[in-house]
Design a protein around this motif. Structure first.
Motif, PDB file in Angstrom:
ATOM      1  N   GLN A  67       0.830  -1.177  -0.050  1.00  0.00           N
ATOM      2  CA  GLN A  67      -0.018  -0.031  -0.155  1.00  0.00           C
ATOM      3  C   GLN A  67       0.731   1.436   0.080  1.00  0.00           C
ATOM      4  O   GLN A  67       2.042   1.398   0.692  1.00  0.00           O
ATOM      5  CB  GLN A  67      -1.007   0.204   1.105  1.00  0.00           C
ATOM      6  N   THR A  68       0.392   2.191  -0.831  1.00  0.00           N
ATOM      7  CA  THR A  68       0.966   3.525  -0.714  1.00  0.00           C
ATOM      8  C   THR A  68      -0.090   4.832  -0.648  1.00  0.00           C
ATOM      9  O   THR A  68      -0.390   5.142  -1.612  1.00  0.00           O
ATOM     10  CB  THR A  68       2.042   3.627  -2.220  1.00  0.00           C
ATOM     11  N   PRO A  69      -0.506   4.809   0.601  1.00  0.00           N
ATOM     12  CA  PRO A  69      -1.889   5.636   0.746  1.00  0.00           C
ATOM     13  C   PRO A  69      -1.663   7.093   0.315  1.00  0.00           C
ATOM     14  O   PRO A  69      -2.456   7.821  -0.549  1.00  0.00           O
ATOM     15  CB  PRO A  69      -2.122   5.512   2.112  1.00  0.00           C
ATOM     16  N   LEU A  70      -0.323   7.721   0.742  1.00  0.00           N
ATOM     17  CA  LEU A  70      -0.188   9.204   0.266  1.00  0.00           C
ATOM     18  C   LEU A  70       0.108   9.339  -1.261  1.00  0.00           C
ATOM     19  O   LEU A  70      -0.682  10.107  -1.928  1.00  0.00           O
ATOM     20  CB  LEU A  70       0.985   9.711   1.250  1.00  0.00           C
ATOM     21  N   TYR A  71       0.949   8.351  -1.920  1.00  0.00           N
ATOM     22  CA  TYR A  71       1.194   8.545  -3.239  1.00  0.00           C
ATOM     23  C   TYR A  71      -0.269   8.248  -4.049  1.00  0.00           C
ATOM     24  O   TYR A  71      -0.442   9.095  -5.037  1.00  0.00           O
ATOM     25  CB  TYR A  71       2.186   7.493  -3.834  1.00  0.00           C
ATOM     26  N   ASP A  72      -1.007   7.474  -3.737  1.00  0.00           N
ATOM     27  CA  ASP A  72      -2.083   6.932  -4.479  1.00  0.00           C
ATOM     28  C   ASP A  72      -3.133   8.308  -4.246  1.00  0.00           C
ATOM     29  O   ASP A  72      -3.984   8.250  -5.370  1.00  0.00           O
ATOM     30  CB  ASP A  72      -2.828   5.882  -3.730  1.00  0.00           C
ATOM     31  N   SER A  73      -3.161   8.902  -3.050  1.00  0.00           N
ATOM     32  CA  SER A  73      -4.004  10.064  -3.127  1.00  0.00           C
ATOM     33  C   SER A  73      -3.641  11.165  -4.008  1.00  0.00           C
ATOM     34  O   SER A  73      -4.623  11.901  -4.435  1.00  0.00           O
ATOM     35  CB  SER A  73      -4.098  10.675  -1.498  1.00  0.00           C
ATOM     36  N   LEU A  74      -2.231  11.457  -3.981  1.00  0.00           N
ATOM     37  CA  LEU A  74      -1.836  12.254  -5.022  1.00  0.00           C
ATOM     38  C   LEU A  74      -2.447  12.015  -6.498  1.00  0.00           C
ATOM     39  O   LEU A  74      -2.700  12.834  -7.421  1.00  0.00           O
ATOM     40  CB  LEU A  74      -0.354  12.529  -5.063  1.00  0.00           C
ATOM     41  N   ALA A  93      -0.103   6.486   5.806  1.00  0.00           N
ATOM     42  CA  ALA A  93       1.550   6.178   5.215  1.00  0.00           C
ATOM     43  C   ALA A  93       2.537   6.123   6.759  1.00  0.00           C
ATOM     44  O   ALA A  93       3.305   5.107   6.636  1.00  0.00           O
ATOM     45  CB  ALA A  93       1.823   7.200   4.534  1.00  0.00           C
ATOM     46  N   GLU A  94       2.527   6.818   7.552  1.00  0.00           N
ATOM     47  CA  GLU A  94       3.159   7.116   8.842  1.00  0.00           C
ATOM     48  C   GLU A  94       2.703   5.706   9.696  1.00  0.00           C
ATOM     49  O   GLU A  94       3.794   5.120  10.123  1.00  0.00           O
ATOM     50  CB  GLU A  94       3.100   8.338   9.531  1.00  0.00           C
ATOM     51  N   HIS A 153       1.236  18.214   9.685  1.00  0.00           N
ATOM     52  CA  HIS A 153       1.435  18.406  10.920  1.00  0.00           C
ATOM     53  C   HIS A 153       0.182  18.165  11.835  1.00  0.00           C
ATOM     54  O   HIS A 153       0.137  18.242  13.258  1.00  0.00           O
ATOM     55  CB  HIS A 153       1.609  19.870  11.153  1.00  0.00           C
ATOM     56  N   SER A 154      -0.725  17.697  11.161  1.00  0.00           N
ATOM     57  CA  SER A 154      -1.789  17.209  12.014  1.00  0.00           C
ATOM     58  C   SER A 154      -2.504  16.032  11.135  1.00  0.00           C
ATOM     59  O   SER A 154      -3.599  15.990  10.531  1.00  0.00           O
ATOM     60  CB  SER A 154      -2.999  17.863  12.090  1.00  0.00           C
ATOM     61  N   PRO A 155      -1.751  14.921  10.897  1.00  0.00           N
ATOM     62  CA  PRO A 155      -2.157  13.694   9.867  1.00  0.00           C
ATOM     63  C   PRO A 155      -3.359  13.035  10.591  1.00  0.00           C
ATOM     64  O   PRO A 155      -3.547  12.411  11.672  1.00  0.00           O
ATOM     65  CB  PRO A 155      -0.863  12.861   9.760  1.00  0.00           C
ATOM     66  N   GLU A 156      -4.471  12.807   9.618  1.00  0.00           N
ATOM     67  CA  GLU A 156      -5.674  12.104  10.045  1.00  0.00           C
ATOM     68  C   GLU A 156      -5.957  11.142   8.903  1.00  0.00           C
ATOM     69  O   GLU A 156      -6.816  10.349   8.931  1.00  0.00           O
ATOM     70  CB  GLU A 156      -6.931  13.108  10.125  1.00  0.00           C
ATOM     71  N   GLU A 157      -5.473  11.475   7.458  1.00  0.00           N
ATOM     72  CA  GLU A 157      -5.997  10.503   6.460  1.00  0.00           C
ATOM     73  C   GLU A 157      -4.700   9.821   5.881  1.00  0.00           C
ATOM     74  O   GLU A 157      -4.244   9.036   6.447  1.00  0.00           O
ATOM     75  CB  GLU A 157      -6.707  11.539   5.433  1.00  0.00           C
ATOM     76  N   ALA A 158      -4.430  10.204   4.586  1.00  0.00           N
ATOM     77  CA  ALA A 158      -3.346   9.483   4.021  1.00  0.00           C
ATOM     78  C   ALA A 158      -2.066   9.548   4.583  1.00  0.00           C
ATOM     79  O   ALA A 158      -1.404   8.566   4.520  1.00  0.00           O
ATOM     80  CB  ALA A 158      -3.304  10.164   2.336  1.00  0.00           C
ATOM     81  N   ILE A 159      -1.586  10.790   5.059  1.00  0.00           N
ATOM     82  CA  ILE A 159      -0.204  10.926   5.708  1.00  0.00           C
ATOM     83  C   ILE A 159      -0.294   9.840   6.842  1.00  0.00           C
ATOM     84  O   ILE A 159       0.519   9.319   7.230  1.00  0.00           O
ATOM     85  CB  ILE A 159      -0.060  12.147   6.038  1.00  0.00           C
ATOM     86  N   ASP A 207       6.703   7.715   1.126  1.00  0.00           N
ATOM     87  CA  ASP A 207       5.670   6.371   0.982  1.00  0.00           C
ATOM     88  C   ASP A 207       6.051   5.497   0.150  1.00  0.00           C
ATOM     89  O   ASP A 207       5.984   4.150   0.495  1.00  0.00           O
ATOM     90  CB  ASP A 207       4.368   7.193   0.618  1.00  0.00           C
ATOM     91  N   LEU A 208       6.510   5.698  -0.853  1.00  0.00           N
ATOM     92  CA  LEU A 208       6.942   4.799  -2.017  1.00  0.00           C
ATOM     93  C   LEU A 208       8.408   4.179  -1.593  1.00  0.00           C
ATOM     94  O   LEU A 208       8.508   2.814  -1.615  1.00  0.00           O
ATOM     95  CB  LEU A 208       7.130   5.421  -3.197  1.00  0.00           C
ATOM     96  N   ALA A 209       9.240   4.704  -0.776  1.00  0.00           N
ATOM     97  CA  ALA A 209      10.436   4.182  -0.373  1.00  0.00           C
ATOM     98  C   ALA A 209      10.252   3.146   0.518  1.00  0.00           C
ATOM     99  O   ALA A 209      10.913   2.051   0.559  1.00  0.00           O
ATOM    100  CB  ALA A 209      11.312   5.180   0.101  1.00  0.00           C
ATOM    101  N   ARG A 210       9.181   3.551   1.464  1.00  0.00           N
ATOM    102  CA  ARG A 210       8.918   2.682   2.786  1.00  0.00           C
ATOM    103  C   ARG A 210       8.076   1.188   1.961  1.00  0.00           C
ATOM    104  O   ARG A 210       8.581   0.405   2.586  1.00  0.00           O
ATOM    105  CB  ARG A 210       7.797   3.131   3.451  1.00  0.00           C
ATOM    106  N   SER A 211       7.384   1.192   1.074  1.00  0.00           N
ATOM    107  CA  SER A 211       6.937   0.194   0.326  1.00  0.00           C
ATOM    108  C   SER A 211       7.865  -0.587  -0.366  1.00  0.00           C
ATOM    109  O   SER A 211       7.822  -1.898  -0.550  1.00  0.00           O
ATOM    110  CB  SER A 211       5.794   0.776  -0.746  1.00  0.00           C
ATOM    111  N   PHE A 212       8.919   0.091  -0.937  1.00  0.00           N
ATOM    112  CA  PHE A 212       9.941  -0.434  -1.735  1.00  0.00           C
ATOM    113  C   PHE A 212      10.786  -1.365  -0.856  1.00  0.00           C
ATOM    114  O   PHE A 212      11.089  -2.736  -1.021  1.00  0.00           O
ATOM    115  CB  PHE A 212      10.947   0.547  -2.410  1.00  0.00           C
ATOM    116  N   LEU A 213      10.836  -0.814   0.404  1.00  0.00           N
ATOM    117  CA  LEU A 213      11.713  -1.678   1.458  1.00  0.00           C
ATOM    118  C   LEU A 213      10.931  -2.825   2.359  1.00  0.00           C
ATOM    119  O   LEU A 213      11.421  -3.869   2.142  1.00  0.00           O
ATOM    120  CB  LEU A 213      12.439  -0.702   2.568  1.00  0.00           C
TER     121      LEU A 213
END
Length: 476
Positions: free
Chosen positions: A5-12, A67-68, A58-64, A267-273
């Motif tokens: 999954q890459t939620p932030l990249y997918d949202s963009l 991803a975190e 600074h106040s993530p609730e959705e894609a970020i 986000d993509l680097a985390r998925s890659f690893l």
């Protein structure tokens, strides 16, 4: 969790597919104003701001937030953060969340300048721990258990221990015993693991400081993972350091307009690893081993081996067997289009890619270009290596005393015994050779002269080329 999954990249991507019309910042309006600069054409389409559905760093609730959370699960941490201002901001945040004014902090002397800057901002009292030296490589490694044990005995009220792991050259030390020792004295351990974000990939690599029990670890994802420059991670591992305090300082220190391309690359680097397989690691090992074997066939260089064979396999350090210094060797390679990570008076450092099965890299081309660059040089016996970073085991700074003194310039060869009044940092790797408040020893002068004669570049020390260094007036 599914690391594919890459939620932030997918949202963009979903946002871009809507063909949105930008009436918001940034001013390039999805790249429209860069119509002639084709390199930016595609990336600027996802360089947006905190729009609905794209979340807020600074106040993530959705894609970020998602991803975190995936990042935290991958590294098995209490909380993990995206950083868009490099490991520098992570080092500053973890130090400011841990140290208060006047408190003592034990810090590995061959640390990145951002660590010392963080202590400076807190007005903490740094006690510098000298690293051990590898005479064959001519570089500083890690701090010994004995040095840390002695420092804790001398400064039992220390509020943190800050270490660098691995060093720039990929060397690792037995930090697990050091972490256990610090924890037995209720001292949290903060690790600058800028060059080790990939260590959790498998047994081919040394263990991450997170796996060894460190409390806070900062990693430069952009150094060895496929993330954009400045993209980094910060991990909190346990309860010795407040997550809330770190989060508060990250909000203060990081940009209020964080880069979405950088965050998406994290986000993509985390998925890659997180999706690397045993076949990927087998392929990586085979590619690296083949490259190392070909390097050993080049008679004009020596391929260095890690002590006890333990170190980061993505780092390769070579030395010239000719009259060439490390800096001169680097320049020869650059003339052939090979740009290396760094050079020092003796060494040239390569950072290899974290290849997965099916990925190619021009290793054969590199070998041919290196052979061409060295074709006119023959082997020559090497002289004894002079360390260019030799420090005492435990050193205190004369910070408060220095603040009441005047500054002056003295000749470098006459500066022994003075208190340094400027930060002098060979760059790369960004490890200060001298810092304000540090007493200048004869070894420092010898190191500085060696670096200057070898062609090193510096940040700070703007009169070094004139043979001068800024100091505080010496006590009468």
């Amino acid at each position: 969790m599914d690391q594919f999954q890459t939620p932030l990249y997918d949202s963009l991507v979903r946002h871009r597919q809507k063909e949105p019309i930008s009436l918001h910042v940034p001013g390039h309006k999805s790249g429209i104003l860069f119509w002639e600069q084709s390199f930016y054409k595609d990336i600027l389409k996802i360089d947006v701001t905190e729009l609905r559905g794209l979340d807020d760093l600074h106040s993530p609730e959705e894609a970020i937030f998602e991803a975190e959370d995936l990042l935290s699960h991958l590294y098995e941490t209490k909380r993990s953060f995206f950083l868009v201002n490099g490991s520098t901001v992570g080092n500053l945040a973890m130090i400011m969340a841990t140290i208060k004014e006047g408190q003592t902090v034990l810090v590995q002397r061959n640390c990145h300048k951002s660590v010392l800057n963080g202590i400076y901002l807190t007005k903490g009292n740094p006690v510098l721990l000298g690293p051990e030296y590898n005479e064959n490589w001519g570089v500083a490694g890690g701090v010994s258990v004995e040095t840390v044990k002695r420092a804790i005995q001398l400064y039992p009220d220390s509020k943190a221990l800050i270490l660098t792991y691995p060093n720039y050259y990929g060397m690792v030390t037995e930090i697990e015993d050091i972490i256990k020792l610090a924890h037995s004295h209720h001292i949290p351990v903060l690790i600058d693991e800028a060059h080790g974000a990939h260590f959790i990939a498998g047994e081919y690599f040394p263990p991450s400081a997170l796996q060894l029990g460190a409390d806070v670890v900062v990693q430069s994802a952009h150094k060895t993972l496929p993330a954009m420059t400045m993209g980094s991670y910060l991990h909190v591992n346990g309860d010795r350091v407040s997550v809330e305090a770190i989060n508060r300082y990250l909000r203060i220190l990081q940009s209020s307009s964080p880069s979405y391309p950088i965050m998406a690359s994290l986000d993509l680097a985390r998925s890659f690893l997180g999706t690397m397989t045993t076949n990927d690691l087998k392929y990586l090992r085979e590619q690296n081993d083949a490259f190392r074997a070909k390097l050993k066939e080049i008679k004009a260089i020596e391929l260095l081996d890690y002590p006890d064979g333990i170190g980061d396999p993505l780092k390769i350090t070579i030395q010239s067997k000719t009259v060439l210094s490390g800096f001169e060797l680097q320049k020869l390679f650059e003339a052939e289009g090979i740009f290396t990570e760094l050079a020092d008076p003796y060494n040239v450092l390569f950072t290899l890619p974290l290849l997965r099965e099916g990925f190619s890299f021009p290793f054969d081309q590199i070998i041919e270009k290196m052979k061409k660059a060295l074709a006119s040089y023959s082997e020559k016996s090497q002289h004894h290596k002079q360390s260019f970073f030799k420090k005492s085991a435990i050193t205190n700074l004369y910070i408060q005393e220095s603040l009441t003194k005047n500054e002056d310039w003295v000749r470098i060869d006459e500066s022994v015994g003075y208190i340094c009044a400027e930060q002098i940092t060979p760059y790369p790797p960004g490890i200060p050779l001298l810092i304000p408040g540090e007493k200048i020893e004869k070894e420092d002068v010898a190191s500085l002269q060696l670096l200057l004669n070898s062609g090193a570049s510096f940040q700070g020390g703007n009169q070094l080329v004139l043979g001068k260094i800024k100091v505080f007036f010496k006590d009468k």
